[in-house]
Structure formats: C-alpha cells, structure tokens
Scaffold this motif. Structure first.
Motif, short mmCIF file in Angstrom:
data_model
loop_
_atom_site.label_atom_id
_atom_site.label_comp_id
_atom_site.label_asym_id
_atom_site.label_seq_id
_atom_site.Cartn_x
_atom_site.Cartn_y
_atom_site.Cartn_z
N ASP A 148 -9.82 0.87 2.46
CA ASP A 148 -9.33 -0.63 2.46
C ASP A 148 -10.61 -1.64 2.38
N LEU B 62 -11.19 -1.78 -1.11
CA LEU B 62 -10.27 -2.89 -1.65
C LEU B 62 -10.75 -4.10 -1.47
N PHE C 193 -8.39 6.90 -0.95
CA PHE C 193 -7.17 6.99 -0.35
C PHE C 193 -6.53 8.37 -0.90
N LYS D 136 0.89 4.41 4.01
CA LYS D 136 0.04 3.65 3.86
C LYS D 136 -0.90 3.79 2.57
N ARG E 117 -1.28 1.96 -1.03
CA ARG E 117 -2.37 1.51 -1.20
C ARG E 117 -2.71 1.85 -2.68
N SER F 58 -0.62 0.45 -5.47
CA SER F 58 -1.09 -0.95 -5.84
C SER F 58 -2.23 -1.04 -6.86
#
Length: 220
Positions: A20, A23, A35, A47, A51, A54
């Motif tokens: 995160d 990102l 991830f 989650k 991620r 995306s």
C-alpha cells in the motif's frame, strides 16, 4: 513496515502494508512484489488480490486483472464494488455480455451502486442496444439526480440519434451540476454546431480548451 518485515518476515499483512505504501508512491512494480509475497504467505486475503488487479489494470494486463478480481470475489462474494471492477476489465476485453452479467450481480448485491449501472449502459451501447443503454442511464438519475456523468451520456446518446433538443437539455443539466464539465460543454458545442448556432458552439469549444487545453477535438 520495513522494520516490521525484518522482525516478522512471515506476516502477510506486513507485506500488504508495504504494498500500500508503494502504491501511494506510484511504485507499481514494487507494490506488485509485496502483494505477491503477501499472497504467497496467505492466499486467502481478498484485499491483496484486489490490489494486484488494480496494478494489472495499470499495466493493461486485463486477463491477469480479471483473474485477480475473480479470486477476490471467490474469497469474499459480498465485495460488490469489485464486481464492478471485474465488469470494467471484461469491457476492456470487449466481452460486453459477460460484463453486463457481472454488473447485474453487483447491483443485486447493492442496488445503491450507480457506477456499475452507468458502465452497464456503456456496454449496451457497445452491443448496439441504445434503448437499453438509455434505460440504465436514466435509472442512475432516478436514484440520484446529481450524477453529472449520466446526463453527459444521455446527451451523447440523444445527439447520436439526432434528438438535438433532448441532447441540449441533458448537457445543460450536466453543466448545472458541474459548470466545469468539459465533456458536457463539448457535447453542447456539438449540438449547437448541428443546429447551426455557430457563435454559441465556438463559445463552448473555447471554454473546453480553457478547461482542458490538451483536448484536441475542441480545436476543430
């Protein structure tokens, strides 16, 4: 998170946090690595799949994005917002009928979501079913009359069908909601052009260029 990873390198949530952070820094390759490691340690974290999906969209690897979103939904079938992202990925692959089914699944789960309905209308347009598209766009407004994007889409659709008065009304409503909607001003300029209202069309195009200097279409 880096310190935590050294202390407990077997915690998938540490790598999720590191991903995160990456990102947020737009470090997509690093984020994907984190991830992936989180999922290696614990494959059942929805989650992390989301991620990754995306990131795959960012890299235009739509097949991998589809796989990631499907994995997340399998783990948590009530992630209705992810259904919408899966539908968008299917649209990118020109699998419009499948996308419509997924958008419907999203709405069955949460009828308050408006973006899947908007996207479903777009998919119907790709299938050359403008009447169904219009129904979906209008349904968005029936639930929330302040969705500017729905008016813009209705305006574009009405203009394509030469319903210029209806198109003009739709674009004006979009502008009333957001006076800086460059797509609404551009659409309204096109309507004025078709109606031979040249001065008003030029005024709209000039405003579009002011709002969005890189929008080449408004220069013609």
């Amino acid at each position: 998170f880096s310190i935590a990873a050294k202390i407990n390198p077997y915690s998938p949530y540490v790598y999720l946090g590191l991903g995160d952070v990456s990102l947020c820094r737009y470090e997509y390759s690093e984020a994907a690595g984190y991830f992936t490691e989180a999922l290696r340690l614990s494959p059942d974290i929805p989650k992390a799949h989301v991620r990754l999906g995306s990131i795959y969209i960012w890299s235009r690897d739509y097949k991998k994005a589809e796989e990631a979103f499907r994995a997340a939904i399998k783990l948590d079938p009530e992630m209705f917002g992810i259904y919408a992202q899966l539908g968008d990925v299917l649209v990118k692959q020109q699998r419009y009928e499948e996308a419509i089914t997924v958008y419907k699944d999203a709405l069955k789960g949460d009828s308050r979501l408006w973006r899947p309905r908007l996207s479903m209308g777009d998919a119907y347009l790709q299938l050359n079913q403008p009447d169904k598209a219009l129904v979906e766009y209008q349904a968005v407004l029936d639930r929330d009359s302040e969705i500017e994007e729905a008016y813009v889409r209705i305006g574009n659709l009405q203009a394509q069908q030469s319903n210029l008065a209806d198109a003009e009304t739709a674009f004006e409503k979009a502008i009333a909601i957001n006076s800086k909607s460059h797509m609404a001003h551009y659409g309204l300029g096109n309507v004025y052009t078709e109606q031979e209202r040249t001065d008003q069309a030029l005024e709209q195009y000039e405003y579009v260029i002011k709002l969005k200097p890189d929008m080449a279409l408004a220069h013609y």
